[in-house]
Design a protein around this motif. Sequence first.
Motif, PDB file in Angstrom:
ATOM      1  N   TYR A 118       1.288   0.173  -6.183  1.00 61.75           N
ATOM      2  CA  TYR A 118       2.200   0.983  -6.981  1.00 61.75           C
ATOM      3  C   TYR A 118       2.113   0.591  -8.449  1.00 61.75           C
ATOM      4  O   TYR A 118       1.794  -0.552  -8.785  1.00 61.75           O
ATOM      5  CB  TYR A 118       3.653   0.794  -6.502  1.00 61.75           C
ATOM      6  CG  TYR A 118       3.891   1.377  -5.125  1.00 61.75           C
ATOM      7  CD1 TYR A 118       4.340   2.685  -4.985  1.00 61.75           C
ATOM      8  CD2 TYR A 118       3.655   0.617  -3.986  1.00 61.75           C
ATOM      9  CE1 TYR A 118       4.546   3.229  -3.722  1.00 61.75           C
ATOM     10  CE2 TYR A 118       3.855   1.160  -2.722  1.00 61.75           C
ATOM     11  CZ  TYR A 118       4.300   2.465  -2.602  1.00 61.75           C
ATOM     12  OH  TYR A 118       4.487   3.002  -1.353  1.00 61.75           O
ATOM     13  N   SER A 119       2.462   1.524  -9.320  1.00 59.54           N
ATOM     14  CA  SER A 119       2.587   1.191 -10.745  1.00 59.54           C
ATOM     15  C   SER A 119       3.887   0.440 -10.986  1.00 59.54           C
ATOM     16  O   SER A 119       3.969  -0.382 -11.898  1.00 59.54           O
ATOM     17  CB  SER A 119       2.572   2.459 -11.599  1.00 59.54           C
ATOM     18  OG  SER A 119       1.317   3.081 -11.518  1.00 59.54           O
ATOM     19  N   PRO A 143       0.558   5.245  -9.091  1.00 56.14           N
ATOM     20  CA  PRO A 143      -0.514   5.232 -10.092  1.00 56.14           C
ATOM     21  C   PRO A 143      -1.190   6.603 -10.172  1.00 56.14           C
ATOM     22  O   PRO A 143      -0.876   7.502  -9.401  1.00 56.14           O
ATOM     23  CB  PRO A 143      -1.478   4.173  -9.547  1.00 56.14           C
ATOM     24  CG  PRO A 143      -1.287   4.233  -8.070  1.00 56.14           C
ATOM     25  CD  PRO A 143       0.179   4.567  -7.860  1.00 56.14           C
ATOM     26  N   PHE A 144      -2.109   6.756 -11.070  1.00 55.90           N
ATOM     27  CA  PHE A 144      -2.993   7.921 -11.191  1.00 55.90           C
ATOM     28  C   PHE A 144      -2.304   9.179 -11.720  1.00 55.90           C
ATOM     29  O   PHE A 144      -2.748  10.292 -11.455  1.00 55.90           O
ATOM     30  CB  PHE A 144      -3.722   8.228  -9.875  1.00 55.90           C
ATOM     31  CG  PHE A 144      -4.392   7.046  -9.260  1.00 55.90           C
ATOM     32  CD1 PHE A 144      -5.361   6.328  -9.964  1.00 55.90           C
ATOM     33  CD2 PHE A 144      -4.038   6.601  -7.997  1.00 55.90           C
ATOM     34  CE1 PHE A 144      -5.969   5.212  -9.399  1.00 55.90           C
ATOM     35  CE2 PHE A 144      -4.631   5.502  -7.425  1.00 55.90           C
ATOM     36  CZ  PHE A 144      -5.604   4.803  -8.131  1.00 55.90           C
ATOM     37  N   GLY A 145      -1.181   9.003 -12.445  1.00 53.46           N
ATOM     38  CA  GLY A 145      -0.556  10.131 -13.136  1.00 53.46           C
ATOM     39  C   GLY A 145      -0.236  11.308 -12.240  1.00 53.46           C
ATOM     40  O   GLY A 145       0.363  11.171 -11.180  1.00 53.46           O
ATOM     41  N   ILE A 201      -2.123  13.090 -10.376  1.00 56.10           N
ATOM     42  CA  ILE A 201      -2.750  13.014  -9.046  1.00 56.10           C
ATOM     43  C   ILE A 201      -1.861  12.211  -8.104  1.00 56.10           C
ATOM     44  O   ILE A 201      -1.626  12.600  -6.964  1.00 56.10           O
ATOM     45  CB  ILE A 201      -4.173  12.423  -9.134  1.00 56.10           C
ATOM     46  CG1 ILE A 201      -5.079  13.381  -9.916  1.00 56.10           C
ATOM     47  CG2 ILE A 201      -4.740  12.146  -7.745  1.00 56.10           C
ATOM     48  CD1 ILE A 201      -6.407  12.808 -10.311  1.00 56.10           C
ATOM     49  N   GLY A 202      -1.326  11.089  -8.580  1.00 57.91           N
ATOM     50  CA  GLY A 202      -0.400  10.304  -7.777  1.00 57.91           C
ATOM     51  C   GLY A 202       0.833  11.111  -7.406  1.00 57.91           C
ATOM     52  O   GLY A 202       1.288  11.092  -6.261  1.00 57.91           O
ATOM     53  N   THR A 223       0.203  13.602  -4.646  1.00 53.79           N
ATOM     54  CA  THR A 223       0.037  13.026  -3.302  1.00 53.79           C
ATOM     55  C   THR A 223       1.356  12.545  -2.707  1.00 53.79           C
ATOM     56  O   THR A 223       1.432  12.291  -1.505  1.00 53.79           O
ATOM     57  CB  THR A 223      -0.947  11.841  -3.309  1.00 53.79           C
ATOM     58  OG1 THR A 223      -0.386  10.762  -4.064  1.00 53.79           O
ATOM     59  CG2 THR A 223      -2.307  12.231  -3.844  1.00 53.79           C
TER      60      THR A 223
END
Length: 167
Positions: free
Chosen positions: A91-92, A118-120, A122-123, A126
């Motif tokens: 996780y961020s 994470p992954f902006g 895209i995260g 999901t």
Amino acid sequence: MTLYQLHAKQVLPISKTEAWQFLSDPKNLKTITPVHMGFDILSGADKKMYPGQIIQYMVKPFPMLSTKWVTEITHVKDGEYFVDEQRFGPYSLWHHKHFLKEVPGGVEMEDIIDYKLPFGIIGSLTHPFLVKKQLQKIFAFREQKLNELFGKIDGAQNELTLKKIGG
């Protein structure tokens, strides 16, 4: 920045002291984590929980994906609550508060987890079909396992909600 929050409550027919003894022992986390998560404690769980404690795990959040997860116990009020925060992992942001409260017939365990993926974008995309479902499964397993270990209070209303809280 999209933040999410998981809020769970479970009532068990045990004393607050018994609940604290179980939940504040980092080794017991493996007991209440689904086997498919491949959860293994690597280090840091050899002492009673204390502020500043660093615990390293291996976890398999999804099939074919293993990752190291490092958490720090940042706050502890003996018998009342503790907070763990991810230092490294999937996780961020992961900020997990655990509270215990005496209720008629037992103890209420409350978890509040604030997290960011994470992954902006895209995260965030999901979250509904991967992360949210996985967290729901983990907490459903935990509820079932704790009921097996400690019993259940008839009529107790357990709760689990996951929601977006910002971003």
